[in-house]
Write a protein that holds these residues in place. Structure first.
Motif, mmCIF file in Angstrom:
data_model
loop_
_atom_site.group_PDB
_atom_site.id
_atom_site.type_symbol
_atom_site.label_atom_id
_atom_site.label_comp_id
_atom_site.label_asym_id
_atom_site.label_seq_id
_atom_site.Cartn_x
_atom_site.Cartn_y
_atom_site.Cartn_z
ATOM 1 N N LYS A 204 -34.266 16.481 28.153
ATOM 2 C CA LYS A 204 -34.133 17.515 27.129
ATOM 3 C C LYS A 204 -35.413 17.701 26.321
ATOM 4 C CE LYS A 204 -29.111 17.437 26.468
ATOM 5 N NZ LYS A 204 -27.995 17.179 25.525
ATOM 6 N N MET A 205 -36.171 16.628 26.136
ATOM 7 C CA MET A 205 -37.414 16.742 25.385
ATOM 8 C C MET A 205 -38.431 17.616 26.108
ATOM 9 S SD MET A 205 -37.328 15.410 22.392
ATOM 10 C CE MET A 205 -39.090 15.348 22.023
ATOM 11 N N LYS A 206 -38.311 17.741 27.430
ATOM 12 C CA LYS A 206 -39.220 18.600 28.184
ATOM 13 C C LYS A 206 -39.041 20.067 27.802
ATOM 14 C CE LYS A 206 -39.270 15.582 32.285
ATOM 15 N NZ LYS A 206 -38.848 15.483 33.713
ATOM 16 N N LEU A 207 -37.883 20.383 27.247
ATOM 17 C CA LEU A 207 -37.556 21.759 26.916
ATOM 18 C C LEU A 207 -37.668 22.053 25.422
ATOM 19 C CD1 LEU A 207 -34.339 22.049 29.138
ATOM 20 C CD2 LEU A 207 -36.689 22.667 29.761
ATOM 21 N N PHE B 287 -26.896 2.832 28.637
ATOM 22 C CA PHE B 287 -27.983 3.314 27.786
ATOM 23 C C PHE B 287 -29.060 4.014 28.611
ATOM 24 C CE2 PHE B 287 -31.807 3.047 25.183
ATOM 25 C CZ PHE B 287 -31.329 3.326 23.917
ATOM 26 N N ASP B 288 -29.179 3.639 29.877
ATOM 27 C CA ASP B 288 -30.167 4.297 30.727
ATOM 28 C C ASP B 288 -29.881 5.785 30.866
ATOM 29 O OD1 ASP B 288 -27.846 3.596 32.132
ATOM 30 O OD2 ASP B 288 -28.885 3.571 34.060
ATOM 31 N N ASP B 289 -28.611 6.175 30.803
ATOM 32 C CA ASP B 289 -28.269 7.593 30.847
ATOM 33 C C ASP B 289 -28.682 8.301 29.563
ATOM 34 O OD1 ASP B 289 -27.200 7.528 33.413
ATOM 35 O OD2 ASP B 289 -25.198 7.008 32.700
ATOM 36 N N LEU B 290 -28.566 7.598 28.436
ATOM 37 C CA LEU B 290 -29.061 8.160 27.167
ATOM 38 C C LEU B 290 -30.566 8.411 27.273
ATOM 39 C CD1 LEU B 290 -28.195 7.000 23.561
ATOM 40 C CD2 LEU B 290 -30.571 7.352 24.237
ATOM 41 N N ALA C 102 -22.271 13.758 26.752
ATOM 42 C CA ALA C 102 -23.636 13.862 26.233
ATOM 43 C C ALA C 102 -23.859 12.833 25.130
ATOM 44 C CB ALA C 102 -23.888 15.264 25.708
ATOM 45 N N PHE C 103 -25.024 12.212 25.148
ATOM 46 C CA PHE C 103 -25.415 11.277 24.086
ATOM 47 C C PHE C 103 -26.127 12.004 22.943
ATOM 48 C CE2 PHE C 103 -25.056 8.466 27.757
ATOM 49 C CZ PHE C 103 -24.472 7.328 27.225
ATOM 50 N N LEU D 288 -27.944 11.154 18.000
ATOM 51 C CA LEU D 288 -27.852 10.299 19.181
ATOM 52 C C LEU D 288 -26.736 9.286 18.947
ATOM 53 C CD1 LEU D 288 -31.623 9.604 19.985
ATOM 54 C CD2 LEU D 288 -30.064 11.179 21.150
ATOM 55 N N THR D 289 -25.924 9.066 19.987
ATOM 56 C CA THR D 289 -24.760 8.197 19.817
ATOM 57 C C THR D 289 -24.752 7.096 20.865
ATOM 58 O OG1 THR D 289 -23.509 10.072 18.927
ATOM 59 C CG2 THR D 289 -22.241 8.145 19.602
#
Length: 324
Positions: free
Chosen positions: A81-84, A71-74, A21-22, A41-42
């Motif tokens: 996650k922002m949707k939740l 970075f595309d996965d980040l 997880a980023f 965020l990492t």
């Protein structure tokens, strides 16, 4: 192994795929200490600077700077996650790497700022001991971004923080960030005990206000006494450089970290709060990973009637002009 040999590989930047997880919450323990509710965020790990007290040297396997190439996965993780999520979110980088030291090469901060810009309920902080702020000009919406400067006295910077910006350079960088439209933050963490600590930390506070004028554009200002895992003391002893960092007596806290005794930590916080409030009563101070009892003894409990996360969320709402 000599310390110079141990730290030489820090100048190298390597690329690597990250499979975890980023986005993670602040790893601050809840075992008797109050955590701020920060979201980390990492995009990279490791640091080209070397601070003797840095926990990363006993936490990371490699001392090289590692830029995660996916970075595309980040980006995908954040979007999903922002949707939740709802309500204020305070993001930041700088927990596992200095945010700005290698920004010229990585462009991680500008990419993250661009990713988070559409979310009206989000602020992001980039923490640094560098004065490498010119790459930040690529950020188009600085009003949603905080540049957080880790601060210490000139004596402690010289003694413990190799290859970092001087206090003067950090202060001038903070002033330029204000001119560029960013918010700024200050982090007195770690506060280190030595004979002249009080006069020199108070002088550092004075110099901040001489540079920035008031607390109007300071997002927040954290205070934390030096604390670390026992493994760091062992590692530094192997390099024959554990003193003077461990020259004062310490205890093992509930979080299994070495800390100064409670009365000493309270002295730190009372002195710095007093100096800051003498300059501007609106200075948004808070304690990092301290117990409710220390907040009370330091005369700071009044700041968090609804808890520490609420205190900082309220500050972020004001910064984002979301006050209802």
């Amino acid at each position: 192994m000599s310390l110079s040999l141990y730290t030489s590989e820090r100048n190298e930047i390597v690329s690597q795929r990250h499979n975890g997880a980023f986005w993670k919450p602040c790893p601050g323990t809840t075992k008797g200490y109050l955590c701020c509710g920060y979201q980390i965020l990492t995009p990279l790990t490791g640091c080209g600077m070397y601070c003797r007290f840095c926990i990363l040297q006993s936490y990371l396997e490699s001392q090289k700077q590692t830029l995660f190439e996916n970075f595309d996965d980040l980006e995908k993780e954040v979007v999903e996650k922002m949707k939740l999520r709802s309500g204020i979110l305070r993001f930041g980088t700088g927990e596992f790497a200095d945010s700005l030291f290698s920004e010229d090469q990585t462009h991680a901060c500008s990419r993250i700022a661009r990713l988070l810009q559409p979310y009206e309920n989000v602020v992001v902080e980039f923490k640094t001991k560098s004065d490498n702020i010119e790459p930040l000009r690529a950020i188009q919406h600085p009003g949603k971004v905080i540049i957080g400067f880790s601060m210490n006295t000139p004596r402690m910077i010289e003694l413990h923080e190799r290859n970092t910006a001087s206090l003067d350079a950090r202060l001038q960088a903070a002033k330029k960030c204000l001119d560029m439209g960013f918010w700024i933050a200050f982090h007195f963490d770690p506060i280190i005990y030595y004979q002249q600590w009080e006069s020199e930390y108070r002088e550092t506070v004075k110099r901040i206000f001489e540079t920035v004028g008031s607390a109007d554009r300071i997002a927040w200002w954290s205070l934390g006494g030096f604390r670390t895992i026992p493994a760091l003391k062992t590692l530094l002893r192997e390099h024959d450089c554990e003193l003077p960092l461990f020259s004062s007596e310490m205890i093992l806290g509930q979080d299994r970290k070495l800390r100064y005794f409670r009365p000493q930590r309270v002295e730190f916080y009372r002195a710095i709060q007093e100096e800051a409030m003498d300059h501007d009563e609106e200075t948004p101070l808070y304690l990092c990973m301290e117990s409710p009892e220390v907040w009370e003894d330091a005369g700071m409990k009044w700041r968090i009637p609804n808890g520490l996360p609420s205190y900082l969320d309220t500050r972020a709402k004001k910064m984002l002009d979301l006050q209802s």
